[in-house]
Structures are given as C-alpha cells and as structure tokens.
Design an enzyme around this catalytic site. Structure first.
Site, PDB file in Angstrom:
ATOM      1  N   GLU A 196       0.877  -1.089  -0.187  1.00 31.29           N
ATOM      2  CA  GLU A 196       0.035  -0.056  -0.237  1.00 31.29           C
ATOM      3  C   GLU A 196       1.279   1.129  -0.142  1.00 31.29           C
ATOM      4  O   GLU A 196       0.671   2.348  -0.684  1.00 31.29           O
ATOM      5  CB  GLU A 196      -0.654  -0.227   1.284  1.00 31.29           C
ATOM      6  CG  GLU A 196      -1.831  -0.927   1.022  1.00 31.29           C
ATOM      7  CD  GLU A 196      -1.647  -1.828   2.514  1.00 31.29           C
ATOM      8  OE1 GLU A 196      -2.191  -3.174   2.754  1.00 31.29           O
ATOM      9  OE2 GLU A 196      -0.191  -2.566   2.080  1.00 31.29           O
ATOM     10  N   SER A 235      19.584 -37.681  12.149  1.00 33.64           N
ATOM     11  CA  SER A 235      18.938 -37.730  13.722  1.00 33.64           C
ATOM     12  C   SER A 235      20.595 -38.736  14.650  1.00 33.64           C
ATOM     13  O   SER A 235      20.845 -38.340  15.862  1.00 33.64           O
ATOM     14  CB  SER A 235      18.138 -39.817  13.278  1.00 33.64           C
ATOM     15  OG  SER A 235      17.513 -39.425  13.236  1.00 33.64           O
TER      16      SER A 235
END
Length: 354
Positions: free
Chosen positions: A46, A219
């Site tokens: 805007e 992991s």
C-alpha cells in the site's frame, strides 16, 4: 484485483516471512499507483502504491485502493498501512481477503471503516489465499505449508537399484523445480540424501535475491563437515541425540544444531514443523529420499505433493515414498489434483491431501 495479484507475484521470492501483497490505486477510472511488498523491513504494497502515485504527481484523495490482503493495523517493522491510507484520504479500500495474523484479523478493515472509508472484503479470495498459502498456514496453525517434491518415471521409479537417479526428468522440469525452491522459506532434506548425492540445496537455475534456509534431518549427526549443504554456513541440522564434539564442529562452520527426539529415538517431525513455524517459515520445500518422504507423510507433515513424471519406465526401481502395505483400499491416503501441467517433455502434478 487481478492486476494487484500480478503485482503480488513479483514479491514471490523476496518477502518472507511477510506475505506477498500487491496494490493498485484507481481514481477517475485511471490507474494512478502500483505497488507490491518489498523485502522485510521495507515498504508494504500500500505504501509503495501511495509513493508511486505521489511520484507521478497524482492526488490519491478520493481514490479506490485494491489490495490483495487486508491492510495491516499494527506497528511491526513498519508503521500500519491502514493509517497510511487514512492519512491519504482515500475513499474506498477493496481487499481480496482478510489478514490471518491475529494482530490484524479484521482490525485493519475496521479501522478504515471507522475513519469513514468505504470497505469491501472478498474479491478473488481464493487466488489471494493461494498467493500466501504458507503465511495463512503458519498464522492459523503455527506451522509451515509443506510441499514435498519428487521426480519419477511413469511407473513410479525415482532411482535405479544401484542408486543412480540423475536425471530422470528433463532440463525444463529441473529448472521449474528451482522456481518452487526459490519461493520457499526453507528447503529440507535428510542425511541419506546428503550422504548419497551431496546436494547444495540452493536455488541455481533461476535468478533470486534470496536463498532459502537449508534444513537437514540427521538423527545421529552423521553429516560430514565437508558436505556441500554446509557451504557458507546457515544450515539448520536437526538431530535426535546430542554429541557435543560434532555439534561444536558444525557450529564452528556457522551452522546451527537442534535436538528434537521422539520416543523412538528419531527426529520428532511434527515438533520440527512447529519449530519451523516459530522461526517464521511459511513454506517448506522438501527434497528427500523415499524413506524420509514416507515418514513425513505417515506423520501428517505434508500438505501437498509436487511430482514430476517423466515419460519413461524404470522397472524394478526405488519408489517415491516408503509407506507400509495396506490391507484394504479404505486405508489409502486420498489426495486431490490441484494442478496438472506439462513442463518440457515431463508432466508436473500438484496434488493435495484431502
């Protein structure tokens, strides 16, 4: 509003974690201002459009503003856009869709209405939601929109029995895949892919001013300090167990290590999605092997599949997803086709879980 959506698309690769927004200002049946969201910390759509109109010598008082997302009403890195529109004395604001951010969520339109500005909400709403599907998911559910990409033959093969997989699809499909990488906030893969393919996990086939965050699920912290995915630092490694020495070595290279373990001693994937949401990741792009692909699907962490199908057959080859066998068709995971498009010689399918 369609023009405003086209402007929003110009922000596709640059606005994260903010939404992609476009704005068009019209007065006396003439377009006088155009704008789209700038990189974080800079002007929203805007304000860009208001500045554009001012630079051209136009007075926006009494104008109509078309914007693809409800103007913000809170002071974040930049002042509220709703206040800027009020100060500009525009007559009407048409927003495609409301802002899902709890700090806004209707307050922007309410502030405009209270200032005597005519407001309309809900024009090309679905198109506007698609433009910011990850932003909506994060704001409403606290986790990113997860898009899992894979490339396969018509019979579902992603790699030969000896592991060879480059390249199943053509140049056009691979370049298109980089477009989807570029729009994502982060790219995720697993340690298996890192060890087998040593990918960079960067956007290279197209120009982009921003590289997505790289995330590796590892992991047991098996990753080599020489892996290309660590080049330049900034990679997030997600482990299920701690190793002070390995963690220190990875951090010394400018990377980050976090530990998120589930009861089985593996990385807690749903918890990781929540963590990425906290880190303001809107869209997560997954490029991993069939094992991690299957785990993500089984644990409900995937929203849509981005599948490139090559017009070829690989025979007895590795599949796309490691999923358990089913006892009945009622157990199948149902998806809906969202988009199907030919890209070069290949077919691109976007399918969403229902």
């Amino acid at each position: 509003m369609r023009l405003a959506l086209e402007l929003a698309a110009k922000s596709m690769f640059t606005t994260t974690p903010n939404p992609r927004v476009g704005c068009v200002i019209v007065k006396d049946n003439r377009i006088i201002g155009l704008g789209h969201t700038q990189p974080v910390g800079h002007a929203h759509a805007e304000v860009q459009a208001l500045n554009d109109a001012a630079d051209k010598g136009f007075d926006v008082a009494g104008a109509t503003v078309y914007v693809t997302l409800e103007p913000c009403s809170h002071h974040g890195r930049t002042p509220p856009c709703a206040d800027a529109l009020i100060r500009a004395r525009v007559a009407r604001v048409v927003a495609a869709i409301g802002d899902p951010n709890p700090l806004v969520a209707g307050q922007g339109m309410a502030r405009l209405a209270a200032a005597g500005i005519d407001v309309t909400l809900g024009v090309l709403e679905e198109e506007a939601r698609e433009m910011n599907i990850g932003f909506f998911r994060r704001m409403q559910h606290g986790r990113p929109w997860v898009r899992l990409k894979t490339a396969a033959s018509l019979d579902g093969g992603t790699a030969l029995h000896n592991g060879l997989s480059q390249w199943i699809t053509g140049d056009e499909a691979r370049a298109d895949g980089h477009v989807w990488r570029a729009r994502a906030c982060a790219i995720l893969t697993g340690i298996g892919t890192v060890m087998e393919d040593d990918p960079q996990l960067t956007v290279r086939a197209i120009d982009t001013p921003r590289q997505p965050q790289r995330v590796v699920i590892d992991s047991r912290l098996q990753i080599s300090p020489h892996a290309r995915v660590l080049d330049g630092g900034g990679t997030l490694i997600v482990a299920a167990q701690t190793d002070a020495e390995k963690e220190a070595a990875l951090r010394a290279l400018g990377n980050e290590v976090i530990v998120l373990a589930n009861a089985d001693g593996k990385v807690d994937l749903p918890a990781l999605m929540e963590e990425l949401g906290r880190r303001q990741i809107n869209e997560l792009h997954v490029e991993a092997g069939f094992k991690l692909n299957g785990s993500l699907i089984r644990e409900g962490c995937v929203d849509e599949l981005l599948v490139y199908l090559a017009p070829a057959l690989l025979g007895d080859a590795q599949g796309m997803f490691n999923l358990p066998p089913l006892d009945s068709l009622e157990q199948k995971r149902q998806l809906g086709f969202h988009d199907i498009k030919r890209v070069g010689a290949d077919l691109r399918i976007l399918a969403r879980f229902t």
